[in-house]
Design an enzyme around this catalytic site. Structure first.
Site, PDB file in Angstrom:
ATOM      1  N   LYS A  22     -28.179   0.542  -4.076  1.00 14.42           N
ATOM      2  CA  LYS A  22     -27.816   0.857  -2.689  1.00 14.42           C
ATOM      3  C   LYS A  22     -26.703   1.911  -2.647  1.00 14.42           C
ATOM      4  CE  LYS A  22     -24.773  -1.992  -0.505  1.00 14.42           C
ATOM      5  NZ  LYS A  22     -23.651  -1.284   0.128  1.00 14.42           N
ATOM      6  N   ASN A  23     -25.662   1.715  -3.474  1.00 15.19           N
ATOM      7  CA  ASN A  23     -24.507   2.610  -3.408  1.00 15.19           C
ATOM      8  C   ASN A  23     -24.769   3.986  -4.019  1.00 15.19           C
ATOM      9  OD1 ASN A  23     -23.177   0.637  -2.057  1.00 15.19           O
ATOM     10  ND2 ASN A  23     -21.824   0.041  -3.753  1.00 15.19           N
ATOM     11  N   CYS A 116     -12.705  -4.050   8.503  1.00 14.91           N
ATOM     12  CA  CYS A 116     -13.899  -4.397   7.745  1.00 14.91           C
ATOM     13  C   CYS A 116     -13.687  -5.775   7.165  1.00 14.91           C
ATOM     14  CB  CYS A 116     -14.066  -3.315   6.691  1.00 14.91           C
ATOM     15  SG  CYS A 116     -14.857  -3.797   5.202  1.00 14.91           S
ATOM     16  N   ARG A 121      -9.584  -0.824   4.902  1.00 14.16           N
ATOM     17  CA  ARG A 121     -10.209   0.183   4.028  1.00 14.16           C
ATOM     18  C   ARG A 121      -9.969   1.555   4.628  1.00 14.16           C
ATOM     19  NH1 ARG A 121     -16.147  -1.892   2.423  1.00 14.16           N
ATOM     20  NH2 ARG A 121     -16.136  -0.130   1.019  1.00 14.16           N
ATOM     21  N   ASP A 304     -17.228  -5.649  -6.683  1.00 17.82           N
ATOM     22  CA  ASP A 304     -18.470  -6.103  -6.045  1.00 17.82           C
ATOM     23  C   ASP A 304     -19.127  -7.271  -6.782  1.00 17.82           C
ATOM     24  OD1 ASP A 304     -18.129  -4.279  -4.061  1.00 17.82           O
ATOM     25  OD2 ASP A 304     -19.702  -2.898  -4.721  1.00 17.82           O
ATOM     26  N   ARG A 396     -28.220  -6.733   3.717  1.00 19.26           N
ATOM     27  CA  ARG A 396     -27.681  -5.365   3.645  1.00 19.26           C
ATOM     28  C   ARG A 396     -27.804  -4.809   2.234  1.00 19.26           C
ATOM     29  NH1 ARG A 396     -21.853  -4.524   6.028  1.00 19.26           N
ATOM     30  NH2 ARG A 396     -22.430  -2.520   5.149  1.00 19.26           N
TER      31      ARG A 396
HETATM   32  C1  UD1 Z   1     -17.406   1.826  -2.723  1.00 18.26           C
HETATM   33  C2  UD1 Z   1     -18.598   0.901  -2.639  1.00 18.26           C
HETATM   34  C3  UD1 Z   1     -18.145  -0.550  -2.546  1.00 18.26           C
HETATM   35  C4  UD1 Z   1     -17.203  -0.878  -3.695  1.00 18.26           C
HETATM   36  C5  UD1 Z   1     -16.062   0.137  -3.778  1.00 18.26           C
HETATM   37  C6  UD1 Z   1     -15.175  -0.065  -5.005  1.00 18.26           C
HETATM   38  C7  UD1 Z   1     -20.261   2.248  -1.507  1.00 18.26           C
HETATM   39  C8  UD1 Z   1     -21.068   2.498  -0.288  1.00 18.26           C
HETATM   40  N1  UD1 Z   1     -19.366   1.243  -1.460  1.00 18.26           N
HETATM   41  O1  UD1 Z   1     -16.676   1.675  -1.504  1.00 18.26           O
HETATM   42  O2  UD1 Z   1     -19.312  -1.381  -2.602  1.00 18.26           O
HETATM   43  O3  UD1 Z   1     -16.646  -2.164  -3.497  1.00 18.26           O
HETATM   44  O4  UD1 Z   1     -16.601   1.471  -3.846  1.00 18.26           O
HETATM   45  O5  UD1 Z   1     -15.916   0.035  -6.159  1.00 18.26           O
HETATM   46  O6  UD1 Z   1     -20.434   2.897  -2.515  1.00 18.26           O
HETATM   47  N2  UD1 Z   1      -8.889   3.880  -0.492  1.00 18.26           N
HETATM   48  C9  UD1 Z   1      -7.805   4.435   0.175  1.00 18.26           C
HETATM   49  N3  UD1 Z   1      -8.016   5.543   0.935  1.00 18.26           N
HETATM   50  C10 UD1 Z   1      -9.234   6.137   1.053  1.00 18.26           C
HETATM   51  C11 UD1 Z   1     -10.325   5.575   0.354  1.00 18.26           C
HETATM   52  C12 UD1 Z   1     -10.123   4.453  -0.410  1.00 18.26           C
HETATM   53  O7  UD1 Z   1      -6.688   3.925   0.093  1.00 18.26           O
HETATM   54  O8  UD1 Z   1      -9.350   7.146   1.749  1.00 18.26           O
HETATM   55  C13 UD1 Z   1      -8.691   2.684  -1.312  1.00 18.26           C
HETATM   56  C14 UD1 Z   1      -9.493   1.460  -0.851  1.00 18.26           C
HETATM   57  O9  UD1 Z   1      -8.840   0.768   0.181  1.00 18.26           O
HETATM   58  C15 UD1 Z   1      -9.594   0.676  -2.130  1.00 18.26           C
HETATM   59  C16 UD1 Z   1      -9.705   1.762  -3.210  1.00 18.26           C
HETATM   60  O10 UD1 Z   1      -9.204   2.955  -2.615  1.00 18.26           O
HETATM   61  O11 UD1 Z   1      -8.423  -0.060  -2.366  1.00 18.26           O
HETATM   62  C17 UD1 Z   1     -11.097   2.021  -3.713  1.00 18.26           C
HETATM   63  O12 UD1 Z   1     -11.983   2.189  -2.617  1.00 18.26           O
HETATM   64  P1  UD1 Z   1     -13.247   3.152  -2.695  1.00 18.26           P
HETATM   65  O13 UD1 Z   1     -13.595   3.363  -4.133  1.00 18.26           O
HETATM   66  O14 UD1 Z   1     -13.008   4.343  -1.860  1.00 18.26           O
HETATM   67  O15 UD1 Z   1     -14.363   2.256  -2.002  1.00 18.26           O
HETATM   68  P2  UD1 Z   1     -15.568   2.754  -1.119  1.00 18.26           P
HETATM   69  O16 UD1 Z   1     -16.019   4.100  -1.548  1.00 18.26           O
HETATM   70  O17 UD1 Z   1     -15.236   2.526   0.320  1.00 18.26           O
END
Ligand code: UD1
Length: 416
Positions: A22-23, A116, A121, A304, A396
């Site tokens: 999915k991701n 969320c 997030r 995850d 999902r």
């Molecule tokens: C993706 C995955 C999700 C997985 C996560 C971590 C998808 C669609 N989702 O989510 O299933 O749990 O990676 O492996 O691929 N952060 C910030 N600022 C930002 C962005 C992120 O502080 O602008 C922080 C987040 O709060 C978190 C960390 O960075 O603590 C990692 O998050 P991130 O890798 O960005 O997760 P997603 O891409 O949202």
């Protein structure tokens, strides 16, 4: 609303095939928006998140067809540059359309994702990086209003490893003017998959190491033509299902090296594991030992799979500590697991789990995708019949999970 009725006690046995990730599909769909043409994404499971992303792409003007596990996307007539609140609030990955809209049309109106179920997030890293690349961003009425004449290469340093922000910058950089250096890029398999996909489309991406990427903007990209990698989280969930039911399961069509952190922990817990190029065979221990885990960016233990592993630890011998470092509030499954007679205490971003002999059934509900998976796994071992409501969370990210579990001998049915 659908419910799952799970009668615990059966050991899972047999072979199960893993679907596309999915991701990886979600960003690949956004990548198609970078091009004007006919894209094809194969090995795509029919998941609610993918239906939602298809809906969003249709709003933007993409023609989307889904046949035989393949998505056909015709992006020639895209022109609407908006991702509405109704969709972004349900699926944060909608944010992935921001960069392609800016690259192609120079403007985007994308709702802020908001809160969320797994905690705060933020998307600050996405927005800060795009600003460095010349994008003017205003936050108005809950929306990101972004515009740019032409995206420009920039030096981007992430002080936190982020899958989403790395992919956002990659999509912005591949057709930007000049060179973008990305330092501390995420290296999750889904990010590497997107890099390889972009390279196959004509993007110029190289790196000193996988965490330091150099992207030289090119004028045009070819449409997407790709086969999606296997879903490591679905594979991991079935491996933990085998362990919790004291089963013997061969997970096929998966990528074992994406799952080394989990394999290591399952071995520590006493399970026997063998693997080949695209399969993992797990024979569960009669008695599961307690194991500590700490979630980390890849190749560390994935957040995850935290909820599912925590479910396993509820019936292990001894006490284990699970530390959640990616999404510190991601413990909504804990009170629900305690309703099934687990013994778990929370201390900040840690769960302390005292293994019990047996779980017993109860009605439970989940607030997010992986928490739902954890409750299904707990239900598979709990005495009696557990009823899981809000199954739409599970749908999902897992394609007909109950059918796959039935095939392995589980007593699980969906009631509408
Ligand atoms: C993706 C995955 C999700 C997985 C996560 C971590 C998808 C669609 N989702 O989510 O299933 O749990 O990676 O492996 O691929 N952060 C910030 N600022 C930002 C962005 C992120 O502080 O602008 C922080 C987040 O709060 C978190 C960390 O960075 O603590 C990692 O998050 P991130 O890798 O960005 O997760 P997603 O891409 O949202």
């Amino acid at each position: 609303m659908d419910k799952l009725l799970i009668s615990g006690g059966n050991s899972l046995k047999g072979e199960i095939s893993i679907a596309g990730a999915k991701n990886a599909v979600l960003p690949a769909m956004a990548v198609a928006l970078l091009t004007e043409g006919d894209s094809e994404i194969r090995n795509v499971p029919l998941l609610n998140d993918i239906k939602m992303m298809s809906h969003l792409l249709r709003i933007i003007g993409t023609k989307v067809d889904y046949r035989d596990n393949t998505l056909y996307l015709d992006t020639k007539h895209c022109s609407f540059c908006e991702a509405p609140y109704e969709l972004v609030s349900k699926m944060r990955a909608s944010i992935y359309v921001l960069s392609p809209l800016l690259a192609r049309f120079g403007r985007a109106h994308v709702s802020l994702p908001g809160g969320c179920a797994i905690g705060a997030r933020p998307i600050d890293l996405h927005l800060k990086s795009l600003q460095k690349m010349g994008v003017e961003i205003k936050i108005e009425n809950g929306y990101i209003n972004a515009q740019v004449d032409k995206l420009k290469g920039a030096d981007i340093f992430f002080d936190k490893s982020s899958v989403g922000a790395t992919i956002t910058v990659l999509m912005a950089a591949v057709t930007a003017e000049g060179i973008t250096n990305i330092i501390n890029a995420a290296i999750e398999p889904e990010v590497i998959y997107i890099i390889e996909l972009l390279q196959a489309m004509g993007a110029n991406i190289t790196g000193k190491s996988t965490t330091e990427l150099v992207v030289k903007g090119v004028k045009k990209l070819k449409p997407v033509d790709t086969e999606v990698i296997a879903d490591r989280i679905e594979a991991g969930t079935f491996m933990i299902a085998a362990a919790i039911t004291r089963g013997d399961v061969k997970v096929i069509n998966c990528i074992p090296h994406h799952l080394f952190s989990l394999m290591e922990k399952l071995q520590e817990a006493g399970c026997q594991l063998e693997y080949g190029p695209d399969w993992i065979h797990i024979i569960a221990a009669k008695k599961i030992r307690s194991v500590n885990i700490t979630t980390k960016p890849y190749p560390g233990f994935p957040t995850d799979l935290q909820a599912q592993f925590l479910a396993l630890m509820t019936v292990a011998e001894g006490t284990s500590i699970i530390e959640e470092n990616i999404f510190p509030e991601r413990f909504h499954h804990v009170p629900e697991l305690n309703r099934l007679d687990a013994s778990i205490e929370l201390d900040d971003h840690r769960a302390i789990i005292k293994g019990v002999k047996e779980l017993s059934s109860a009605p439970v509900m989940a607030t997010d995708l992986r928490a739902s998976a954890a409750l299904v796994l707990a239900g598979l071992t709990a005495k009696g019949t557990t009823t899981l409501s809000r199954v739409y969370h599970l749908d999902r990210g897992y394609e007909k999970m109950e059918n796959k579990l039935q095939k392995l001998g589980a007593d699980i049915v969906r009631s509408h």
